[in-house]
Motif scaffolding. Sequence first.
Motif, PDB file in Angstrom:
ATOM      1  N   ILE A  91     -44.326 -15.672  16.397  1.00 48.46           N
ATOM      2  CA  ILE A  91     -45.714 -15.230  16.577  1.00 48.46           C
ATOM      3  C   ILE A  91     -46.184 -15.550  17.989  1.00 48.46           C
ATOM      4  O   ILE A  91     -46.775 -14.712  18.667  1.00 48.46           O
ATOM      5  N   VAL A  92     -45.891 -16.761  18.459  1.00 48.79           N
ATOM      6  CA  VAL A  92     -46.342 -17.186  19.784  1.00 48.79           C
ATOM      7  C   VAL A  92     -45.618 -16.412  20.895  1.00 48.79           C
ATOM      8  O   VAL A  92     -46.240 -15.974  21.866  1.00 48.79           O
ATOM      9  N   ALA A  93     -44.318 -16.207  20.740  1.00 49.34           N
ATOM     10  CA  ALA A  93     -43.563 -15.464  21.761  1.00 49.34           C
ATOM     11  C   ALA A  93     -44.058 -14.027  21.865  1.00 49.34           C
ATOM     12  O   ALA A  93     -44.288 -13.518  22.969  1.00 49.34           O
ATOM     13  N   THR A  94     -44.252 -13.369  20.740  1.00 52.59           N
ATOM     14  CA  THR A  94     -44.671 -11.968  20.777  1.00 52.59           C
ATOM     15  C   THR A  94     -46.096 -11.839  21.299  1.00 52.59           C
ATOM     16  O   THR A  94     -46.384 -10.936  22.073  1.00 52.59           O
ATOM     17  N   TYR A  95     -46.969 -12.743  20.919  1.00 50.31           N
ATOM     18  CA  TYR A  95     -48.365 -12.706  21.380  1.00 50.31           C
ATOM     19  C   TYR A  95     -48.450 -12.882  22.894  1.00 50.31           C
ATOM     20  O   TYR A  95     -49.386 -12.396  23.524  1.00 50.31           O
ATOM     21  N   ASN A  96     -47.449 -13.547  23.459  1.00 53.48           N
ATOM     22  CA  ASN A  96     -47.420 -13.787  24.896  1.00 53.48           C
ATOM     23  C   ASN A  96     -46.464 -12.854  25.630  1.00 53.48           C
ATOM     24  O   ASN A  96     -46.023 -13.149  26.742  1.00 53.48           O
ATOM     25  N   ASP A  97     -46.126 -11.723  24.981  1.00 47.94           N
ATOM     26  CA  ASP A  97     -45.341 -10.653  25.601  1.00 47.94           C
ATOM     27  C   ASP A  97     -43.950 -11.102  26.059  1.00 47.94           C
ATOM     28  O   ASP A  97     -43.474 -10.683  27.106  1.00 47.94           O
ATOM     29  N   GLN A  98     -43.309 -11.932  25.243  1.00 48.62           N
ATOM     30  CA  GLN A  98     -41.970 -12.429  25.558  1.00 48.62           C
ATOM     31  C   GLN A  98     -40.942 -11.654  24.719  1.00 48.62           C
ATOM     32  O   GLN A  98     -40.444 -12.148  23.705  1.00 48.62           O
ATOM     33  N   LEU A  99     -40.626 -10.447  25.160  1.00 47.35           N
ATOM     34  CA  LEU A  99     -39.724  -9.565  24.422  1.00 47.35           C
ATOM     35  C   LEU A  99     -38.340 -10.178  24.234  1.00 47.35           C
ATOM     36  O   LEU A  99     -37.800 -10.178  23.126  1.00 47.35           O
ATOM     37  N   ASP A 100     -37.744 -10.714  25.293  1.00 46.40           N
ATOM     38  CA  ASP A 100     -36.400 -11.288  25.179  1.00 46.40           C
ATOM     39  C   ASP A 100     -36.380 -12.481  24.239  1.00 46.40           C
ATOM     40  O   ASP A 100     -35.433 -12.667  23.470  1.00 46.40           O
ATOM     41  N   THR A 101     -37.415 -13.282  24.288  1.00 48.20           N
ATOM     42  CA  THR A 101     -37.497 -14.436  23.391  1.00 48.20           C
ATOM     43  C   THR A 101     -37.642 -13.969  21.948  1.00 48.20           C
ATOM     44  O   THR A 101     -37.029 -14.526  21.038  1.00 48.20           O
ATOM     45  N   ALA A 102     -38.440 -12.942  21.737  1.00 49.37           N
ATOM     46  CA  ALA A 102     -38.595 -12.383  20.395  1.00 49.37           C
ATOM     47  C   ALA A 102     -37.241 -11.905  19.866  1.00 49.37           C
ATOM     48  O   ALA A 102     -36.893 -12.172  18.708  1.00 49.37           O
ATOM     49  N   CYS A 103     -36.469 -11.223  20.710  1.00 50.89           N
ATOM     50  CA  CYS A 103     -35.118 -10.780  20.308  1.00 50.89           C
ATOM     51  C   CYS A 103     -34.251 -11.974  19.922  1.00 50.89           C
ATOM     52  O   CYS A 103     -33.566 -11.944  18.896  1.00 50.89           O
ATOM     53  N   LEU A 104     -34.266 -13.001  20.757  1.00 53.75           N
ATOM     54  CA  LEU A 104     -33.465 -14.205  20.497  1.00 53.75           C
ATOM     55  C   LEU A 104     -33.850 -14.828  19.159  1.00 53.75           C
ATOM     56  O   LEU A 104     -32.979 -15.176  18.353  1.00 53.75           O
ATOM     57  N   LEU A 105     -35.138 -14.972  18.916  1.00 55.56           N
ATOM     58  CA  LEU A 105     -35.594 -15.577  17.661  1.00 55.56           C
ATOM     59  C   LEU A 105     -35.219 -14.711  16.456  1.00 55.56           C
ATOM     60  O   LEU A 105     -34.731 -15.218  15.444  1.00 55.56           O
ATOM     61  N   LEU A 106     -35.418 -13.400  16.567  1.00 55.11           N
ATOM     62  CA  LEU A 106     -35.049 -12.494  15.469  1.00 55.11           C
ATOM     63  C   LEU A 106     -33.544 -12.509  15.240  1.00 55.11           C
ATOM     64  O   LEU A 106     -33.084 -12.504  14.089  1.00 55.11           O
ATOM     65  N   ASP A 107     -32.767 -12.551  16.325  1.00 53.26           N
ATOM     66  CA  ASP A 107     -31.306 -12.621  16.194  1.00 53.26           C
ATOM     67  C   ASP A 107     -30.865 -13.892  15.482  1.00 53.26           C
ATOM     68  O   ASP A 107     -29.780 -13.939  14.901  1.00 53.26           O
ATOM     69  N   ASN A 108     -31.716 -14.922  15.538  1.00 56.01           N
ATOM     70  CA  ASN A 108     -31.400 -16.193  14.897  1.00 56.01           C
ATOM     71  C   ASN A 108     -32.117 -16.363  13.558  1.00 56.01           C
ATOM     72  O   ASN A 108     -32.245 -17.481  13.055  1.00 56.01           O
ATOM     73  N   GLY A 109     -32.585 -15.259  12.998  1.00 52.15           N
ATOM     74  CA  GLY A 109     -33.108 -15.275  11.640  1.00 52.15           C
ATOM     75  C   GLY A 109     -34.600 -15.436  11.484  1.00 52.15           C
ATOM     76  O   GLY A 109     -35.079 -15.668  10.359  1.00 52.15           O
ATOM     77  N   ALA A 110     -35.384 -15.321  12.552  1.00 55.79           N
ATOM     78  CA  ALA A 110     -36.842 -15.437  12.421  1.00 55.79           C
ATOM     79  C   ALA A 110     -37.363 -14.351  11.482  1.00 55.79           C
ATOM     80  O   ALA A 110     -36.888 -13.221  11.502  1.00 55.79           O
ATOM     81  N   ASP A 111     -38.328 -14.721  10.681  1.00 57.99           N
ATOM     82  CA  ASP A 111     -38.934 -13.795   9.731  1.00 57.99           C
ATOM     83  C   ASP A 111     -39.958 -12.920  10.458  1.00 57.99           C
ATOM     84  O   ASP A 111     -40.978 -13.429  10.929  1.00 57.99           O
TER      85      ASP A 111
END
Length: 167
Positions: free
Chosen positions: A51-71
Amino acid sequence: MTQPEMSFTPEQITALFIDAARNGENDLVKQFLDAGMPVDCTDGRGYTPLIVATYNDQLDTACLLLDNGADPNGTDAKGATALSGVAFKGYEPIARLLLDRGADIDRPNHAGRTPLMFAIMFGRQGMARLLLERGADPDLRDAEGLSARDLAHRQGLGSLFTETPAP
């Protein structure tokens, strides 16, 4: 002379992890994950790293978190998802990523507001079009009985619902 041992509380560790996600520090985020940090941990407001990464426009971080199982449908203390936050901010590339990774396009927060409602309330017309193209329901109603279509008409954005999609 020996160095004093530094120890952190679990809350402090979580805060450091979430700050790394907020700031797009992917190497540090990966180190936390490799050390066993739960990808969907939350801070005191219920914010997850995603939530925090996406709200702060961190696309690559969002990918990393999703790749590691983030809901992609995790919620904060107010029931808002990452998609709600990016709809409010207008971050279309992140919205596409979240939708492609299984985010519920119509998941309401505790007040019944959907991502489409947030996009319209904050004048994010491109985001509203994207959500509509992806199948968002403009007729769901929030706790006040208003739909995204109602909100759009109130704000002079009714044309969002009369435009013909490009062939």
